[in-house]
Design an enzyme around this catalytic site. Sequence first.
Site, mmCIF file in Angstrom:
data_model
loop_
_atom_site.group_PDB
_atom_site.id
_atom_site.type_symbol
_atom_site.label_atom_id
_atom_site.label_comp_id
_atom_site.label_asym_id
_atom_site.label_seq_id
_atom_site.Cartn_x
_atom_site.Cartn_y
_atom_site.Cartn_z
ATOM 1 N N GLY A 60 59.383 67.197 12.491
ATOM 2 C CA GLY A 60 59.329 66.774 13.892
ATOM 3 C C GLY A 60 59.694 67.943 14.783
ATOM 4 C CG ASP A 82 63.540 52.523 12.660
ATOM 5 O OD1 ASP A 82 64.254 53.402 12.135
ATOM 6 O OD2 ASP A 82 63.793 51.991 13.749
ATOM 7 C CG ASP A 99 70.714 63.622 14.109
ATOM 8 O OD1 ASP A 99 71.547 62.826 13.643
ATOM 9 O OD2 ASP A 99 71.006 64.782 14.481
HETATM 10 N N1 AR6 Z 1 62.650 56.545 11.027
HETATM 11 C C1 AR6 Z 1 61.954 57.394 10.212
HETATM 12 N N2 AR6 Z 1 61.454 58.569 10.628
HETATM 13 C C2 AR6 Z 1 61.656 58.905 11.917
HETATM 14 C C3 AR6 Z 1 62.375 58.085 12.827
HETATM 15 C C4 AR6 Z 1 62.880 56.866 12.326
HETATM 16 N N3 AR6 Z 1 63.566 56.005 13.094
HETATM 17 N N4 AR6 Z 1 62.384 58.713 14.035
HETATM 18 C C5 AR6 Z 1 61.685 59.863 13.900
HETATM 19 N N5 AR6 Z 1 61.249 59.989 12.630
HETATM 20 P P1 AR6 Z 1 62.857 64.917 13.591
HETATM 21 P P2 AR6 Z 1 63.470 67.508 12.301
HETATM 22 C C6 AR6 Z 1 60.436 61.049 12.017
HETATM 23 O O1 AR6 Z 1 62.456 65.614 14.848
HETATM 24 O O2 AR6 Z 1 62.066 67.985 12.472
HETATM 25 C C7 AR6 Z 1 66.931 66.195 15.894
HETATM 26 O O3 AR6 Z 1 67.154 66.328 17.269
HETATM 27 C C8 AR6 Z 1 59.625 61.954 12.911
HETATM 28 O O4 AR6 Z 1 58.450 61.284 13.359
HETATM 29 O O5 AR6 Z 1 63.692 63.705 13.702
HETATM 30 O O6 AR6 Z 1 64.139 67.727 10.972
HETATM 31 C C9 AR6 Z 1 68.081 66.738 15.067
HETATM 32 O O7 AR6 Z 1 69.321 66.553 15.696
HETATM 33 C C10 AR6 Z 1 59.318 63.085 11.955
HETATM 34 O O8 AR6 Z 1 58.223 62.718 11.105
HETATM 35 O O9 AR6 Z 1 63.668 65.925 12.603
HETATM 36 C C11 AR6 Z 1 67.722 68.188 14.930
HETATM 37 O O10 AR6 Z 1 68.138 68.932 16.061
HETATM 38 C C12 AR6 Z 1 60.571 63.160 11.082
HETATM 39 O O11 AR6 Z 1 61.304 61.950 11.350
HETATM 40 C C13 AR6 Z 1 66.216 68.183 14.867
HETATM 41 O O12 AR6 Z 1 65.797 67.009 15.549
HETATM 42 C C14 AR6 Z 1 61.494 64.334 11.399
HETATM 43 O O13 AR6 Z 1 61.516 64.590 12.804
HETATM 44 C C15 AR6 Z 1 65.711 68.090 13.450
HETATM 45 O O14 AR6 Z 1 64.319 68.197 13.449
#
Ligand code: AR6
Length: 182
Positions: free
Chosen positions: A128, A19, A43
């Site tokens: 994600g 995390d 985020d």
């Molecule tokens: N620590 C590390 N990685 C994480 C964590 C964490 N605590 N939580 C999730 N991930 P995403 P995006 C991973 O969806 O695709 C948001 O709503 C996750 O498993 O967080 O850039 C924003 O506000 C994945 O591998 O980001 C935007 O609207 C990675 O982080 C949108 O999502 C990215 O997933 C951005 O989408």
Amino acid sequence: METIDIREQAERIEVIKGDITEMNVDAIVNAANKSLLGGGGVDGAIHRVAGPELLEETKTLGGAETGEAKLTKGYNLPAAYVIHTVGPVYQDGQHNEEELLRQCYDHSLETALANNIKTIAFPSISTGAYRYPVEEAAKIAFDSVLDALLQHDASELEKVYFVAFDDETYHYYQKLYDLYFA
Ligand code: AR6
């Protein structure tokens, strides 16, 4: 020659499963959206742990364009700073997604270097909710970070962590790490 230089960077990069909000580094990078006002995924996790002061500060930033990076304090996070960057929404790979994702990493690293941030942790930006294929995204992340490490020695940029939250992401990052450094 270049291969030797790259191999020397092995100890300045680390792939971790976990995390990102728990990372004790100078800065963590947030995969934000253009509003910079929070959301789901990483985020949401960052805003939850940092606390409401983070939202107060991001409200003053006026959002960000895709590929941009903006700096805030980390508040209740162990990290002193958060670098907020906005990844591209993946459509079909024909909409400049690769260039925009590369800019996220490049601009985040430039922001770090300009603010005396020597240790930085990246999540897997765009893979994600924004659906960027993780194997391709990981290559872009590594390329950007390796270029920065080759251009700046450890006194400027000491260590870069890639923090994978799930097994699939961890797998692809590990595979690339082994490809470059094993
Ligand atoms: N620590 C590390 N990685 C994480 C964590 C964490 N605590 N939580 C999730 N991930 P995403 P995006 C991973 O969806 O695709 C948001 O709503 C996750 O498993 O967080 O850039 C924003 O506000 C994945 O591998 O980001 C935007 O609207 C990675 O982080 C949108 O999502 C990215 O997933 C951005 O989408």
